[in-house]
Write a protein that holds these residues in place. Structure first.
Motif, PDB file in Angstrom:
ATOM      1  N   VAL A 111      14.502  -7.308   0.194  1.00 41.53           N
ATOM      2  CA  VAL A 111      15.206  -6.384  -0.707  1.00 41.53           C
ATOM      3  C   VAL A 111      15.864  -5.299   0.143  1.00 41.53           C
ATOM      4  O   VAL A 111      15.196  -4.591   0.898  1.00 41.53           O
TER       5      VAL A 111
ATOM      6  N   THR B  33       5.305  -2.152  -1.053  1.00 41.31           N
ATOM      7  CA  THR B  33       5.922  -2.556   0.218  1.00 41.31           C
ATOM      8  C   THR B  33       5.018  -2.343   1.435  1.00 41.31           C
ATOM      9  O   THR B  33       5.440  -2.624   2.561  1.00 41.31           O
TER      10      THR B  33
ATOM     11  N   GLN C  70      -4.707   3.703   2.723  1.00 44.16           N
ATOM     12  CA  GLN C  70      -4.237   2.456   3.337  1.00 44.16           C
ATOM     13  C   GLN C  70      -5.393   1.501   3.602  1.00 44.16           C
ATOM     14  O   GLN C  70      -5.712   1.197   4.745  1.00 44.16           O
TER      15      GLN C  70
ATOM     16  N   TRP D 264      -7.290  -2.250   2.001  1.00 45.26           N
ATOM     17  CA  TRP D 264      -7.157  -3.435   1.172  1.00 45.26           C
ATOM     18  C   TRP D 264      -7.791  -3.189  -0.208  1.00 45.26           C
ATOM     19  O   TRP D 264      -7.232  -3.544  -1.232  1.00 45.26           O
TER      20      TRP D 264
ATOM     21  N   SER E  97     -14.735  -1.875   5.150  1.00 50.77           N
ATOM     22  CA  SER E  97     -15.667  -2.601   6.003  1.00 50.77           C
ATOM     23  C   SER E  97     -14.859  -3.458   6.957  1.00 50.77           C
ATOM     24  O   SER E  97     -13.720  -3.826   6.664  1.00 50.77           O
TER      25      SER E  97
HETATM   26  C1  LIG Z   1      -4.536  -6.622  11.374  1.00 50.35           C
HETATM   27  C2  LIG Z   1      -4.960  -5.830  10.153  1.00 50.35           C
HETATM   28  C3  LIG Z   1      -6.302  -5.747   9.810  1.00 50.35           C
HETATM   29  C4  LIG Z   1      -6.700  -5.012   8.698  1.00 50.35           C
HETATM   30  N1  LIG Z   1      -8.034  -4.956   8.379  1.00 50.35           N
HETATM   31  C5  LIG Z   1      -8.417  -4.260   7.274  1.00 50.35           C
HETATM   32  C6  LIG Z   1      -9.790  -4.196   6.882  1.00 50.35           C
HETATM   33  O1  LIG Z   1     -10.653  -4.746   7.564  1.00 50.35           O
HETATM   34  N2  LIG Z   1     -10.125  -3.506   5.743  1.00 50.35           N
HETATM   35  C7  LIG Z   1      -9.162  -2.880   4.987  1.00 50.35           C
HETATM   36  O2  LIG Z   1      -9.497  -2.281   3.954  1.00 50.35           O
HETATM   37  N3  LIG Z   1      -7.871  -2.910   5.335  1.00 50.35           N
HETATM   38  C8  LIG Z   1      -7.473  -3.583   6.451  1.00 50.35           C
HETATM   39  N4  LIG Z   1      -6.144  -3.616   6.801  1.00 50.35           N
HETATM   40  C9  LIG Z   1      -5.187  -2.898   5.949  1.00 50.35           C
HETATM   41  C10 LIG Z   1      -4.841  -3.737   4.724  1.00 50.35           C
HETATM   42  O3  LIG Z   1      -4.423  -5.002   5.151  1.00 50.35           O
HETATM   43  C11 LIG Z   1      -3.759  -3.023   3.926  1.00 50.35           C
HETATM   44  O4  LIG Z   1      -4.289  -1.784   3.469  1.00 50.35           O
HETATM   45  C12 LIG Z   1      -3.312  -3.860   2.742  1.00 50.35           C
HETATM   46  O5  LIG Z   1      -2.900  -5.137   3.147  1.00 50.35           O
HETATM   47  C13 LIG Z   1      -2.164  -3.156   2.015  1.00 50.35           C
HETATM   48  O6  LIG Z   1      -1.756  -3.961   0.959  1.00 50.35           O
HETATM   49  P1  LIG Z   1      -0.350  -3.727   0.258  1.00 50.35           P
HETATM   50  O7  LIG Z   1      -0.291  -4.741  -0.825  1.00 50.35           O
HETATM   51  O8  LIG Z   1      -0.171  -2.304  -0.081  1.00 50.35           O
HETATM   52  O9  LIG Z   1       0.765  -4.042   1.375  1.00 50.35           O
HETATM   53  P2  LIG Z   1       0.953  -5.232   2.391  1.00 50.35           P
HETATM   54  O10 LIG Z   1      -0.199  -6.125   2.493  1.00 50.35           O
HETATM   55  O11 LIG Z   1       1.449  -4.603   3.657  1.00 50.35           O
HETATM   56  O12 LIG Z   1       2.149  -6.071   1.748  1.00 50.35           O
HETATM   57  C14 LIG Z   1       3.431  -5.553   1.597  1.00 50.35           C
HETATM   58  C15 LIG Z   1       4.413  -6.702   1.521  1.00 50.35           C
HETATM   59  O13 LIG Z   1       5.683  -6.201   1.106  1.00 50.35           O
HETATM   60  C16 LIG Z   1       6.682  -6.861   1.850  1.00 50.35           C
HETATM   61  N5  LIG Z   1       7.893  -6.041   1.860  1.00 50.35           N
HETATM   62  C17 LIG Z   1       8.027  -4.784   2.332  1.00 50.35           C
HETATM   63  N6  LIG Z   1       9.306  -4.374   2.215  1.00 50.35           N
HETATM   64  C18 LIG Z   1       9.979  -5.401   1.657  1.00 50.35           C
HETATM   65  C19 LIG Z   1      11.346  -5.586   1.293  1.00 50.35           C
HETATM   66  N7  LIG Z   1      12.247  -4.633   1.474  1.00 50.35           N
HETATM   67  N8  LIG Z   1      11.704  -6.777   0.749  1.00 50.35           N
HETATM   68  C20 LIG Z   1      10.784  -7.759   0.547  1.00 50.35           C
HETATM   69  N9  LIG Z   1       9.482  -7.639   0.875  1.00 50.35           N
HETATM   70  C21 LIG Z   1       9.099  -6.465   1.418  1.00 50.35           C
HETATM   71  C22 LIG Z   1       6.027  -6.947   3.231  1.00 50.35           C
HETATM   72  O14 LIG Z   1       6.705  -7.842   4.068  1.00 50.35           O
HETATM   73  C23 LIG Z   1       4.625  -7.387   2.856  1.00 50.35           C
HETATM   74  O15 LIG Z   1       4.547  -8.775   2.679  1.00 50.35           O
HETATM   75  C24 LIG Z   1      -5.728  -4.337   7.912  1.00 50.35           C
HETATM   76  C25 LIG Z   1      -4.372  -4.419   8.261  1.00 50.35           C
HETATM   77  C26 LIG Z   1      -3.991  -5.158   9.368  1.00 50.35           C
HETATM   78  C27 LIG Z   1      -2.517  -5.246   9.705  1.00 50.35           C
END
Ligand SMILES: Cc1cc2nc3c(=O)[nH]c(=O)nc-3n(C[C@H](O)[C@H](O)[C@H](O)COP(=O)(O)OP(=O)(O)OC[C@H]3O[C@@H](n4cnc5c(N)ncnc54)[C@H](O)[C@@H]3O)c2cc1C
Length: 427
Positions: free
Chosen positions: A79, A106, A301, A303, A332
């Motif tokens: 987007v 996002t 931030q 999961w 965790s």
């Molecule tokens: C390696 C790693 C390990 C982690 N371990 C933990 C853990 O152990 N425990 C924990 O609680 N949290 C952990 N986290 C954090 C957790 O993954 C995030 O807090 C969670 O995934 C956030 O979810 P979300 O749905 O907000 O966004 P996200 O999972 O980041 O998803 C957002 C999505 O939106 C898409 N997007 C963004 N902009 C656009 C656009 N303009 N057009 C189309 N698509 C778009 C992105 O590409 C992505 O697919 C970890 C993160 C990472 C990277």
């Protein structure tokens, strides 16, 4: 009503499924857009792809066919722009989609320090699915790895490198941590040092209270070959992972004229500033949830928070008036084979005046119970132990006295057989 969700991470995916599971079938159109992966996957489990312990199908929380079965339209694309007035989103491939409600889910993007040459071959971030293949490629035949940053992703990057490189003769992995120890801005000092020792025991060279001042390519082939620390130390590097934190991905919102601070500013109904057009109706055209959203108490931030946001916004969009209340924080993870969990408020500054710390005899596992001025439990933190989530949350929600918690320790320990071996040492 057509609800268009940008981002299929845990926040967006949970919202889409909840809406269709609890909603009014055909009347409710839900579209989920992602520029990363056609199906939702567990981002925290991504590292297990890199270590070879899991395959992509294991990271998917739901069967592929369940999305169509629920009637959720999936769109793979980026987007580029939101037109709030026209209620449209514009994709980079020219597609324009109309909607009644647009939800920004996002997520976050890597926070890469300026001034480092991160464009060299072999230098990576590790937050997106695309990073898995790119890092995997650089790790082939690599002998020297450097991780910049001592947070959760930094620990995972060190573990991934160890899986690939430790068997190779003469290999080295170095973690460069700005604070006094791993996760030093989040964990109390004792715990941070415990994690640091644990990584060292797994063969990771840890350089604390220092930063990387440059990433260099000595022979001009475009590949990284060393990094230099702020004290002048030179460390060889075939692979570098820059894990210096993440920040909410807010550009789309900003360009659409929505108020952005640290994250996309929302109220307890996840409404962005776009809601001012009809404030009394508790409705909005643009909402934000998950990592990218900034609630009145801040950005969350994790999961677990993302999942709660998705569940709660579904209820709101289906007609509920209930605000989202600040939840008891929970997180965790595993640092190599050391389990970590945290509930409620556990500030990095926790000390003997504000908490009780219990450790085993060789300081390799610990439990910290944080209390307020009235000695009520406000946070619980464990390394190397499994805790019962429901009991921890109950103690915090019910403001249980510290003495009760200490007397009832067995209630909170998942592995009850461990308790007798656990020597209480207040520090
Ligand atoms: C390696 C790693 C390990 C982690 N371990 C933990 C853990 O152990 N425990 C924990 O609680 N949290 C952990 N986290 C954090 C957790 O993954 C995030 O807090 C969670 O995934 C956030 O979810 P979300 O749905 O907000 O966004 P996200 O999972 O980041 O998803 C957002 C999505 O939106 C898409 N997007 C963004 N902009 C656009 C656009 N303009 N057009 C189309 N698509 C778009 C992105 O590409 C992505 O697919 C970890 C993160 C990472 C990277």
């Amino acid at each position: 009503m057509h609800i268009l969700i940008i981002g299929n991470g845990i926040a967006g995916a949970t919202l889409a499924r909840r809406l269709k599971e609890r909603g009014r079938g055909e009347e409710l159109m839900v579209t989920l857009i992602s520029d990363e992966a056609p199906y939702h996957f567990s981002r925290p489990a991504m590292m297990y792809l890199s270590t070879g312990q899991l395959r992509m199908e294991h990271l998917k929380s739901f069967p592929d066919e369940s999305w169509d079965a629920l009637g959720i339209s999936r769109v793979t694309g980026h987007v580029e722009r939101i037109d709030a007035e026209a209620k449209q989103v514009h994709l980079s491939n020219g597609t324009v989609l109309g909607a009644d409600v647009i939800v920004l889910a996002t997520g976050s993007r890597p926070n890469v320090p300026t001034g480092l040459n991160t464009s060299l071959h072999g230098v990576h971030t590790y937050t997106q699915m695309q990073d898995v293949a790119a890092l995997d490629d650089s790790l082939k035949g690599a002998h020297h790895g450097v991780v910049i940053g001592g947070g959760l992703i930094g620990v995972e990057a060190a573990e991934i490198m160890a899986t690939h490189m430790h068997a190779r003769q003469g290999s080295s992995i170095t973690s460069v941590v700005r604070e006094h120890g791993f996760y030093g801005n989040m964990l109390p000092r004792f715990e941070s040092q415990l994690v640091t020792r644990h990584l060292q025991q797994h063969g990771i060279g840890v350089r604390v209270t220092t930063t990387v001042s440059s990433i260099e390519d000595h022979d001009g082939d475009g590949r990284v070959d060393h990094v230099t620390l702020s004290d002048g130390t030179v460390i060889p590097a075939d692979v570098v992972v820059v894990a210096t934190g993440v920040v909410p991905r807010t550009q789309l919102a900003k360009d659409a004229g929505v108020t952005v601070d640290d994250g996309i500013v929302v109220d307890e109904w996840f409404r962005t500033s776009n809601a001012t057009s009809f404030p009394r109706m508790r409705k909005s055209i643009i909402y934000a949830i998950g990592d990218c959203a900034q609630l009145p108490w801040g950005v969350q931030q994790t999961w677990y928070a993302g999942r709660m946001h998705g569940e709660h916004l579904a209820e709101i969009l289906l007609g509920s008036d209930e605000p989202f209340c600040e939840p008891i924080e929970y997180n965790s993870a595993k640092f190599f084979d050391l389990e970590w969990s945290t509930y409620g408020r556990v500030p990095a500054e926790s000390d003997s005046a504000s908490s009780v710390l219990l450790t085993d005899t060789n300081d390799s596992r610990c439990l910290r119970i944080v209390h307020d001025a009235k000695r009520c439990v406000v946070g619980i933190h464990a390394l190397g132990l499994r805790l019962r989530q429901s009991t921890c949350e109950q103690w915090i929600a019910q403001c249980k006295p510290l003495d009760h918690a200490l007397e009832e320790l067995r209630d909170v320990m998942f592995n009850a057989e461990f308790v007798p071996a656990f020597v209480g040492v207040a520090k």
